[in-house]
Motif scaffolding. Structure first.
Motif, short mmCIF file in Angstrom:
data_model
loop_
_atom_site.label_atom_id
_atom_site.label_comp_id
_atom_site.label_asym_id
_atom_site.label_seq_id
_atom_site.Cartn_x
_atom_site.Cartn_y
_atom_site.Cartn_z
N LEU A 402 0.82 -1.26 -0.04
CA LEU A 402 -0.01 -0.01 0.06
C LEU A 402 0.89 1.19 -0.03
N GLU A 403 1.84 1.24 0.63
CA GLU A 403 2.89 2.43 0.76
C GLU A 403 4.27 1.89 0.95
N PRO A 404 4.89 2.01 -0.49
CA PRO A 404 6.16 1.51 -0.47
C PRO A 404 7.19 2.05 0.15
N GLN A 405 6.85 3.33 0.43
CA GLN A 405 8.18 4.24 1.17
C GLN A 405 7.94 4.18 2.56
N LEU A 406 7.40 3.48 3.28
CA LEU A 406 7.17 3.26 4.47
C LEU A 406 8.02 3.02 5.68
N ALA A 407 8.86 3.60 5.77
CA ALA A 407 10.36 3.54 6.41
C ALA A 407 10.26 2.34 7.62
N ILE A 408 9.00 2.62 8.43
CA ILE A 408 9.14 1.58 9.73
C ILE A 408 8.60 0.36 9.25
N GLY A 409 7.85 0.07 8.01
CA GLY A 409 7.64 -1.08 7.73
C GLY A 409 9.08 -2.08 7.13
N HIS A 410 9.76 -1.14 6.46
CA HIS A 410 11.06 -1.83 6.00
C HIS A 410 12.14 -2.22 7.29
N ALA A 411 11.92 -1.29 8.25
CA ALA A 411 12.61 -1.48 9.36
C ALA A 411 12.10 -2.68 10.35
N MET A 412 10.93 -2.95 10.45
CA MET A 412 10.25 -4.04 10.97
C MET A 412 10.71 -5.21 10.15
N LEU A 413 10.97 -5.24 9.01
CA LEU A 413 11.42 -6.40 8.04
C LEU A 413 12.83 -6.89 8.66
N VAL A 414 13.55 -5.74 8.66
CA VAL A 414 15.20 -5.90 9.16
C VAL A 414 15.03 -6.86 10.62
N ALA A 415 14.21 -6.62 11.52
CA ALA A 415 14.11 -7.33 12.85
C ALA A 415 13.52 -8.67 12.39
N LEU A 416 12.55 -8.94 11.69
CA LEU A 416 11.78 -10.17 11.42
C LEU A 416 12.66 -11.30 10.66
N TYR A 417 13.22 -10.53 9.59
CA TYR A 417 14.31 -11.42 8.78
C TYR A 417 15.55 -11.90 9.70
N GLY A 418 15.87 -10.86 10.61
CA GLY A 418 17.02 -11.46 11.60
C GLY A 418 16.07 -12.46 12.46
N ARG A 419 15.19 -12.55 12.72
CA ARG A 419 14.53 -13.69 13.64
C ARG A 419 14.45 -15.13 12.99
N LEU A 420 14.40 -14.72 11.52
CA LEU A 420 14.06 -16.15 10.81
C LEU A 420 15.37 -16.69 10.03
N GLY A 421 16.47 -15.76 10.65
CA GLY A 421 17.91 -16.35 9.87
C GLY A 421 18.10 -16.00 8.64
N GLN A 422 17.71 -14.86 8.13
CA GLN A 422 17.74 -14.46 6.56
C GLN A 422 18.48 -13.17 6.57
#
Length: 473
Positions: A402-422
């Motif tokens: 919905l909002e590709p420039q949503l910086a907080i969303g991209h930052a959340m993925l940093v943490a989530l992918y870290g937990r997934l070992g990616q």
């Protein structure tokens, strides 16, 4: 299921009257985005006094002491959680590790107590002896202080806390967490008005007053800051939220950088200040006023960060599942008649803070039907709270669709992918977040479920800085 709190629709004259009550009582002026919450605060305060809303409002506008105190308790409590702005707590631990005397910290505007307890845990983890630690937590709301003294919270309050610190310092239950006596014993809570009362302590090694100054009118902030500085010992440190640092200009404080983070220090008389390399003035970009934070916006013309988020579908009815409990069937809630997306999402956030994750999820799904990116971010937080990391990733990716420039969303993925070992995906998300911040002033507040400034997120995205649950640590 508990019914959502009814939201009173207030006319402009009533809103102005309520704001006047807050300003006279505690010096606070709420941001325009917070004004709609006054209706909810009014309803809750009236119910707490056992009065119809109209009768309570009449007493409140007449400055009845009991009514004013009750209203403050529901109107000025901000969002807080354990280990907020952890980069500042790491700096506190570094400073305290070499301190051999009793260590006094003032937590100003402590709300429901998560900050002062976090300070004690930080100092204990740094190796300070328990008997040398004293933290004084103050707030203008007696209701908030009573909750702080109870020291029992929902799992939502520890969503950013390191697992090892959880195990060491908290008593964990399926639907609540509590602070043990050895931590509680190091905190003293007092009612205190930052605008009218003298400092409650003197000779403090550190003062924390974060996300409080933004609620005061400009003419009040200097006197509040003067009280904060007066409470510090020479060489003591003042910790403000990143967006509030500009307020301290001209207060006679030294601005130093620790690990790339600006911190403020009260000078020691006769001490020569450290030499600072000249830095170019920051480039300030004049931007258009941001769109409503809960309305879909058009994608900016510049290239959006690479993402392959699927288009959000109409969400299915949510299962009512509370963390740590067996699933139960409950009817889906319906928003109050005429509720807007911001009101529905506000109720969802309030439910999440109260630990009512099933209600929070269902209300967030109602908001998501209106294509609100923030609703999908909240769904991601709830999913992560249930240890459904893959589900959290999916929800964030829908927000980014919905909002590709949503910086907080991209930052959340940093943490989530870290937990997934990616790690490769995490690094890609980090670069996307930084690209989304390009051209924005550090003081700009980003869109999202929780307030964060551009500068705060930039610092958290520096390589090597650990990202925690749902965002930056």
């Amino acid at each position: 299921m508990k019914e959502p709190v009814r939201v009173e629709r207030l006319d402009e004259a009533t809103l102005i009257g309520l704001e006047s009550v807050l300003r006279i009582a505690c010096g606070m002026v709420l941001a325009p985005s917070v004004r709609p919450s006054l209706g909810t605060a009014l309803t809750r305060a009236a119910e707490s006094q056992g009065l119809p809303t109209a009768d309570f409002l009449q007493r409140l506008l007449a400055r009845d002491t009991a009514a004013v105190e009750a209203f403050i308790g529901y109107a000025v409590i901000g969002e807080t959680y354990f280990f907020r702005h952890p980069e500042q707590l790491r700096e506190l631990a570094r400073m305290a590790a070499s301190h051999r005397e009793p260590f006094l910290v003032w937590s100003a505007g402590c709300a429901s107590g998560e900050e002062p307890y976090s300070l004690v845990m930080t100092l204990l983890a740094a190796g300070l002896a328990p008997e040398s630690i004293r933290v004084v937590g103050t707030d203008v709301s007696s209701r908030a202080l009573e909750r702080a003294k109870q020291a029992t919270y929902s799992p939502w309050s520890v969503r950013r806390m390191e697992p090892e610190l959880e195990k060491r310092f908290l008593s964990i239950r399926p639907d609540s967490v509590s602070v043990p006596p050895e931590v509680r014993a190091r905190v003293e809570f007092r009612r205190h008005n930052l605008v009218t009362d003298p400092p409650p302590v003197s000779g403090a090694q550190a003062v924390f007053c974060r996300n409080v100054l933004i609620y005061f009118p400009p003419e009040v902030i200097p006197s509040v800051l003067e009280r904060l500085v007066r409470a510090l010992a020479p060489g003591g440190w003042l910790f403000l939220a990143p967006a509030e640092l500009p307020f301290a200009k001209g207060m006679g404080l030294e601005e130093r950088e620790m690990n790339g983070m600006p911190v403020l220090r009260k000078p020691v008389p006769g001490e020569k200040p450290p030499a600072r390399a000249p830095r170019p003035a920051p480039l300030r970009v004049l931007a258009r006023a941001p769109a409503s934070p809960l309305r879909r916006v058009q994608t900016p013309s510049r290239a959006a960060p690479a993402t392959e988020a699927p288009a959000p579908e109409a969400p299915p009815p949510a299962r009512a599942v509370r963390v740590g409990q067996a699933p139960t069937s409950t009817p889906s809630p319906q928003p109050p008649a005429g509720s807007s997306v911001p009101e529905t999402l506000e109720q969802a956030v309030a439910a999440a803070r109260a630990g009512q994750f099933d209600l929070a999820e269902e209300l967030a799904r109602l908001a998501a039907r209106e294509l609100s990116p923030e609703a999908y971010l909240l769904l991601a937080m709830v999913a992560e709270g249930r240890q459904d990391v893959q589900g959290a990733v999916a929800a964030v990716r829908k927000a980014l669709y919905l909002e590709p420039q949503l910086a907080i969303g991209h930052a959340m993925l940093v943490a989530l992918y870290g937990r997934l070992g990616q790690p490769e995906e995490a690094e890609r998300a980090r670069r996307n977040a930084l690209r989304a911040l390009e051209g924005l002033d550090d003081e700009h507040v980003l869109r999202g479920v929780e307030a964060m400034t551009v500068g705060g997120l930039r610092r958290a995205l520096v390589p090597g800085v650990r990202m925690g649950k749902s965002g930056a640590r």
